[in-house]
Structure formats: structure tokens, C-alpha cells
Scaffold this motif. Structure first.
Motif, PDB file in Angstrom:
ATOM      1  N   MET A 236       0.931  -1.098  -0.011  1.00 24.71           N
ATOM      2  CA  MET A 236       0.018   0.031  -0.063  1.00 24.71           C
ATOM      3  C   MET A 236       0.807   1.272  -0.053  1.00 24.71           C
ATOM      4  N   GLU A 237       0.171   2.118  -0.416  1.00 25.25           N
ATOM      5  CA  GLU A 237       1.019   3.627  -0.366  1.00 25.25           C
ATOM      6  C   GLU A 237      -0.116   4.688  -0.117  1.00 25.25           C
ATOM      7  N   ASP A 238       0.490   5.892   0.293  1.00 21.62           N
ATOM      8  CA  ASP A 238      -0.319   7.188   0.564  1.00 21.62           C
ATOM      9  C   ASP A 238      -1.145   7.419  -0.643  1.00 21.62           C
ATOM     10  N   LYS A 239      -2.458   7.749  -0.373  1.00 24.04           N
ATOM     11  CA  LYS A 239      -3.192   8.235  -1.478  1.00 24.04           C
ATOM     12  C   LYS A 239      -3.399   9.753  -1.182  1.00 24.04           C
ATOM     13  N   ILE A 240      -3.684  10.337  -2.241  1.00 21.71           N
ATOM     14  CA  ILE A 240      -4.245  11.912  -2.262  1.00 21.71           C
ATOM     15  C   ILE A 240      -5.536  12.149  -2.756  1.00 21.71           C
ATOM     16  N   ILE A 241      -6.219  12.532  -1.889  1.00 20.17           N
ATOM     17  CA  ILE A 241      -7.659  12.649  -2.183  1.00 20.17           C
ATOM     18  C   ILE A 241      -8.277  14.038  -1.893  1.00 20.17           C
ATOM     19  N   LYS A 242      -8.975  14.427  -2.761  1.00 28.15           N
ATOM     20  CA  LYS A 242      -9.769  15.629  -2.863  1.00 28.15           C
ATOM     21  C   LYS A 242     -10.903  15.708  -1.852  1.00 28.15           C
ATOM     22  N   CYS A 243     -10.759  16.880  -0.904  1.00 33.66           N
ATOM     23  CA  CYS A 243     -11.806  16.913  -0.005  1.00 33.66           C
ATOM     24  C   CYS A 243     -13.041  17.356  -0.855  1.00 33.66           C
ATOM     25  N   LYS A 244     -14.169  16.777  -0.356  1.00 37.27           N
ATOM     26  CA  LYS A 244     -15.515  16.949  -0.843  1.00 37.27           C
ATOM     27  C   LYS A 244     -16.004  18.345  -0.410  1.00 37.27           C
ATOM     28  N   ASP A 245     -15.608  18.926   0.775  1.00 35.92           N
ATOM     29  CA  ASP A 245     -16.215  20.002   1.488  1.00 35.92           C
ATOM     30  C   ASP A 245     -15.424  21.367   0.855  1.00 35.92           C
ATOM     31  N   CYS A 246     -13.969  21.138   1.196  1.00 31.70           N
ATOM     32  CA  CYS A 246     -13.135  22.370   0.838  1.00 31.70           C
ATOM     33  C   CYS A 246     -12.383  22.091  -0.473  1.00 31.70           C
ATOM     34  N   GLY A 247     -12.317  21.122  -1.068  1.00 28.74           N
ATOM     35  CA  GLY A 247     -11.958  21.058  -2.355  1.00 28.74           C
ATOM     36  C   GLY A 247     -10.441  20.957  -2.239  1.00 28.74           C
ATOM     37  N   GLN A 248      -9.651  20.728  -0.910  1.00 27.52           N
ATOM     38  CA  GLN A 248      -8.317  20.464  -0.945  1.00 27.52           C
ATOM     39  C   GLN A 248      -7.968  19.297  -0.937  1.00 27.52           C
ATOM     40  N   ASP A 249      -6.686  18.788  -1.510  1.00 25.53           N
ATOM     41  CA  ASP A 249      -6.162  17.635  -1.462  1.00 25.53           C
ATOM     42  C   ASP A 249      -5.629  17.292   0.251  1.00 25.53           C
ATOM     43  N   PHE A 250      -5.867  15.976   0.350  1.00 23.68           N
ATOM     44  CA  PHE A 250      -5.291  15.900   1.532  1.00 23.68           C
ATOM     45  C   PHE A 250      -4.714  14.319   1.331  1.00 23.68           C
ATOM     46  N   VAL A 251      -3.877  13.807   2.561  1.00 17.97           N
ATOM     47  CA  VAL A 251      -3.104  12.633   2.211  1.00 17.97           C
ATOM     48  C   VAL A 251      -3.921  11.531   3.248  1.00 17.97           C
ATOM     49  N   PHE A 252      -4.458  10.562   2.476  1.00 20.98           N
ATOM     50  CA  PHE A 252      -4.832   9.366   3.145  1.00 20.98           C
ATOM     51  C   PHE A 252      -3.763   8.309   3.366  1.00 20.98           C
ATOM     52  N   THR A 253      -3.164   8.460   4.468  1.00 23.67           N
ATOM     53  CA  THR A 253      -1.855   7.685   4.660  1.00 23.67           C
ATOM     54  C   THR A 253      -2.026   6.139   4.955  1.00 23.67           C
ATOM     55  N   VAL A 254      -1.089   5.370   4.703  1.00 24.36           N
ATOM     56  CA  VAL A 254      -1.217   3.820   4.501  1.00 24.36           C
ATOM     57  C   VAL A 254      -1.719   3.496   5.847  1.00 24.36           C
TER      58      VAL A 254
END
Ligand SMILES: [Zn+2]
Length: 59
Positions: free
Chosen positions: A1-19
Motif C-alpha cells: 500500500m501507499e499513501d493516497k491523495i484525495i480531494k476533500c468533498k467540502d473544501c476541495g483541497q487535496d489531503f493525504v490518506f496515509t497507509v
């Protein structure tokens, strides 16, 4: 597995979804989060009950 970058539904910023978080979520049977941590905190603070009651974990 590796960290994923997800775009926040509310503020639209990318955040890291860590392993580590992915493992935690998988362990709990949760789907991927759709909001960044700060938006989750905001929603948690705003919540006054919620349709799923006290045990709701709003990721
Ligand atoms: Zn956000």
C-alpha cells in the motif's frame, strides 16, 4: 500500500490518506474518507445528534 491523495468533498483541497489510516479504515470496514481532517473536525463540532446517533463516524 501507499499513501493516497484525495480531494476533500467540502473544501476541495487535496489531503493525504496515509497507509496507516488506510489500514485503520480497512480494519474498521470503513470506505475511503471524502473529507480532509479539518472538515471532519468541523462537521464533528457542528453535529448535534445525527441520523446514525452517537456511534456515527462521519469520515
Ligand atoms: Zn476539507
Amino acid at each position: 500500500m501507499e499513501d493516497k491523495i484525495i480531494k476533500c468533498k467540502d473544501c476541495g483541497q487535496d489531503f493525504v490518506f496515509t497507509v496507516g489510516e488506510q489500514e485503520f479504515f480497512a480494519d474498521k470496514g470503513f470506505g475511503e474518507p471524502v473529507r480532509c481532517k479539518s472538515c471532519r473536525e468541523i462537521r464533528k463540532a457542528q453535529k448535534s445528534g445525527g441520523k446514525f446517533g452517537k456511534t456515527e463516524r462521519d469520515w
